[in-house]
Every structure is written in C-alpha cells, then in structure tokens.
Design an enzyme around this catalytic site. Sequence first.
Site, mmCIF file in Angstrom:
data_model
loop_
_atom_site.group_PDB
_atom_site.id
_atom_site.type_symbol
_atom_site.label_atom_id
_atom_site.label_comp_id
_atom_site.label_asym_id
_atom_site.label_seq_id
_atom_site.Cartn_x
_atom_site.Cartn_y
_atom_site.Cartn_z
ATOM 1 N N HIS A 183 0.941 -1.067 -0.046
ATOM 2 C CA HIS A 183 0.112 0.882 -0.147
ATOM 3 C C HIS A 183 1.112 1.312 -0.390
ATOM 4 C CE1 HIS A 183 -2.275 -2.716 2.607
ATOM 5 N NE2 HIS A 183 -3.460 -2.374 1.779
ATOM 6 N N ASP B 52 2.544 2.104 3.455
ATOM 7 C CA ASP B 52 2.795 1.558 4.435
ATOM 8 C C ASP B 52 4.349 1.490 3.900
ATOM 9 O OD1 ASP B 52 0.995 -0.790 3.345
ATOM 10 O OD2 ASP B 52 2.494 -0.891 2.276
ATOM 11 N N GLU C 198 -11.292 -6.786 -4.276
ATOM 12 C CA GLU C 198 -10.932 -7.523 -3.289
ATOM 13 C C GLU C 198 -12.367 -7.687 -2.107
ATOM 14 O OE1 GLU C 198 -6.708 -7.202 -1.116
ATOM 15 O OE2 GLU C 198 -8.811 -8.187 0.082
ATOM 16 N N GLU D 201 -9.906 -13.615 -0.764
ATOM 17 C CA GLU D 201 -9.323 -13.395 -0.405
ATOM 18 C C GLU D 201 -9.906 -14.938 0.592
ATOM 19 O OE1 GLU D 201 -7.108 -10.797 2.023
ATOM 20 O OE2 GLU D 201 -7.577 -10.657 3.836
ATOM 21 N N HIS E 24 -11.567 -13.595 3.810
ATOM 22 C CA HIS E 24 -12.611 -12.560 3.605
ATOM 23 C C HIS E 24 -14.114 -13.796 2.999
ATOM 24 C CE1 HIS E 24 -10.147 -9.103 2.767
ATOM 25 N NE2 HIS E 24 -9.946 -9.770 3.568
ATOM 26 N N ASP F 100 -5.486 -13.377 -2.033
ATOM 27 C CA ASP F 100 -4.948 -13.634 -0.810
ATOM 28 C C ASP F 100 -4.772 -14.603 -0.066
ATOM 29 O OD1 ASP F 100 -4.009 -10.660 -1.516
ATOM 30 O OD2 ASP F 100 -5.322 -9.426 -0.030
ATOM 31 N N ASP G 298 -11.227 -10.672 10.691
ATOM 32 C CA ASP G 298 -10.003 -10.955 9.618
ATOM 33 C C ASP G 298 -9.228 -11.142 10.587
ATOM 34 O OD1 ASP G 298 -8.894 -11.338 7.282
ATOM 35 O OD2 ASP G 298 -9.057 -8.782 6.565
ATOM 36 N N ASP H 270 -6.544 -12.680 9.421
ATOM 37 C CA ASP H 270 -4.903 -12.950 8.709
ATOM 38 C C ASP H 270 -4.228 -13.682 9.240
ATOM 39 O OD1 ASP H 270 -6.673 -10.630 6.840
ATOM 40 O OD2 ASP H 270 -4.811 -9.506 7.904
#
Length: 439
Positions: free
Chosen positions: A100, A103, A231, A267, A270, A295, A306, A308
């Site tokens: 991103h 970041d 996404e 993802e 998700h 993802d 989420d 992750d």
Amino acid sequence: MTAFPEISKIHYEGPDSKNPLAFRFYNPEEIIEGKSMAEHLKFSCAFWHTICADGSDPFGLGTMFRPWDMEKIGMEKAINRVNVFFEFCEKLQIPYYCFHDRDIAPEGETLAEFQANLDEVTKVFKEQQQRTGIKLLWGTANMFSNPRYMHGAATSCHADSFAFAAAQVKKALEITKELGGTGYTFWGGREGYQCLWNTDMKREIDHLAAFMHMAVDYAKEIGFTGQFYFEPKPKEPTKHQYDFDCAACINFLRAYGLQDHVKMNIETNHATLAGHTVEHELDYAGMQGMLGSVDANTGDLLLGWDTDQFPTDIYLTTKMMLYILKHGGFTTGGLNFDAKVRRESFEPNDLFYAHIGGMDAFAKGLKIAAAIRKSGEWEQMIAQRYHSWDSGIGAEIEAGKHNLKTLANYALEKGNIAPLSSGHQELFENVINRYMFTD
Ligand code: XLS
Ligand code: NI
Ligand code: NI
C-alpha cells in the site's frame, strides 16, 4: 548490514527434514503439470504485514520491536525497511511482493510531501528489484487509515475525500507502473456503511463505479497495462461493505461496465466472513473468467473477524490449488500472503517460520491437487453425476432445442421419472482423503 544475521537462504530439504528453517515441500524448480512450482504458486510477500505490523490490537500496544527499526524515524526508517524487506524475501525465495502507498512511505504533513516521500522510496524499491530480481505483483492505495476517510473514500458523503482518494490512486498507479507491477488492487477499506438510515446507497455505489472508471482511464493514459483487481470482503471495518463477495463484486462490475478491466483478488478469510468457503469464491470467479489473484491467509472459524493468519491447513491449500488449476492457474496474479504473525510471535524468526509454513502448505496442496487431477477420478465422478446431460433430452436442452411446451410433452409422454442416482457425498469425501493421505 544484514537484518537476519543468523538466517541464511531457506532451501528445500524434502519431507523428512526436521530443520525449521527449510522447506519440506516447496521445491521451486520441481515440475508439476508442465510448470515449475515457482510458476504455479507465484508467492508474494505483503509489505504491510511482514515489515510494518507491530502486533498492536484494539486492546494493547505493539509487541514487536524490530531491531532494524530501532532509533530510526521518517524516511530513514522507511528506506531501511525496504532493504530489510528485500533481504527477507530473498532469503525465503519469494519472487513477488505487494504494497500500500501508506506503508512504504510516511504521509508527512501534506499530500505533496507524501508524494515526494513516495518518489524517494520508489527509487529504493527499484534498486532492490534490480538487485534481486524480485517483482511487484500489485500495488494499492490505503484509503482507509487516514481520518479523512472516516466515511469512506470513493463512497464518502464528502466530495473532498473522493478527490483526495483520486489523488492517491493516481500516484499509486504511477508508482506501480514505474516498478513494473503486474496488477493494481482495490480493496474498499471503508467503502460501505455503518447505518443505512444516514446512507444514500445508490449514490455511493455510483461514485465507486465512477472512481474505478477514472482509474481505468488513467491507467490507459499512462500506459499501465497491469491487471486491476477488486478484493471482496463482506464486513470490517464497515458493517456492510459494498464489495461483499465475488457475486456482489462481479455484479457491480457488470452493472457499471467495468467487467473487461477488473478481476477478483480473493482472500480466504474474507470468503469465510461472507459465509462461503474460499473454494466457492475461486470457482465462482473462475467460471466467469474473473479469477485474478489470491490473498492467501486463513481465519479462525470461531472468530468473526479478519485474523489474517498464515495458512497451514493442507486441506485448505489442496482445495484452493484444485480450483486454481481447474481455472487455468495464475496469469497476472499469484498467492500473496496477506497474513501476519500473532501478537505473541514477536521474534523476527517467527516471520520466517510463518512464511515457510504457508509456502510448504501450498506446495503440498499443489502436489495433492495435481495427483487428484492426474488420475481423473474426481472429474469422472462429477461427470458421471451429470451424465444425463450428455445425451438424449439433456443434450437437447443444453443445445437450446427445447421450450416449456416441448418439455411438458416429453414429461407427459414419459409418465414417470427414471430412477435417480445417489449424490455419493461421503464417497467423494473418502476419495479425496485417499489422495490427502497416501500411506
Ligand atoms: C484487508 C485487506 C487488505 C487488502 C489490500 O482486509 O485484505 O489488506 O488486501 O488493501
Ligand atoms: Ni487482502
Ligand atoms: Ni483482509
């Protein structure tokens, strides 16, 4: 300078290895279905989780004090992180990465400052790409962290938020092009609503479409030929996200004439939040030619958010690889580890264990999926279940030779239906288990 002095390049040592810093299944050059494992899996590392996540959560501060960040701030810290990131990917043999805008460079005081910081850091990414051969899978703009996006970005009730988001995407597309990125992803951070009472849903969704058209037009203008991705995610941070699942996203893209420009970035976590399995989402997007990228992570089915996590469940990766192979494998896309180590796993080594685990899980899943496909047994069982469509009335219906009247005549004449065959769900499950566990 090295950030991981005790860790050398991770190599394939085979299934019997007990070395926690080696691959047991991921053997990049191994050929499966005519392609190397590396080409099939196209692993990518997510800059935001791997290098930026500090373990903070809504209940506590960060737990990960990375030695390489110590005493560094601003651009010095940002640039150093890029160097560390490439060392990490290189050691793990990860060929791609994603980022991103927010970041990779500090936002600074103004948008102009942010853009200047991005330009500076992009140079370092470029140098590192040239040095290592690691490529950019996709770039994206973070349009959800800054308070100006509290109501959303493209779907905000404030036109200025839309304009700032447009400025961010413009720049992010330029950088992605500069770095030779093969894709650009939209994830609707806060493109959704918390309360329908205060929301003009039609207006917001119209704006989202206009925004994506602007991105597509600008990509064309600057000659960025990468693939756009959308996404899906049903909730979090908003209560209802407009990009709910593949079905909702694909409908949105078709309704607004974006279907030729945008594919799905699916993802795992998700999908499960949307009440689907990820293989459902992969198959649904794939059957419409919309399967773009993945993802790769996993959630915890006992938790409704989420998480992750890194994917280590071989059933999960086998199913994912089966449907990815079924739809022809990746072209522009890949398996991006949009995953983070747990807050308690704060040692740098944990980052290695996590990625090794994920890569091995997908490598093993790929091998099992290829074995299932090679025997043809599973496909034959499915084909057998549908065989009434291969000849006679079924084939005629599929060929468009019938209507309700002719079918009514057929049914009346037949008088009764031929005995049906069993769904054999348990048999299917047993057959898959036979490939999962061969000893
Ligand atoms: C958040 C998303 C995000 C996207 C990129 O849940 O997964 O990380 O992948 O913005
Ligand atoms: Ni994601
Ligand atoms: Ni996510």
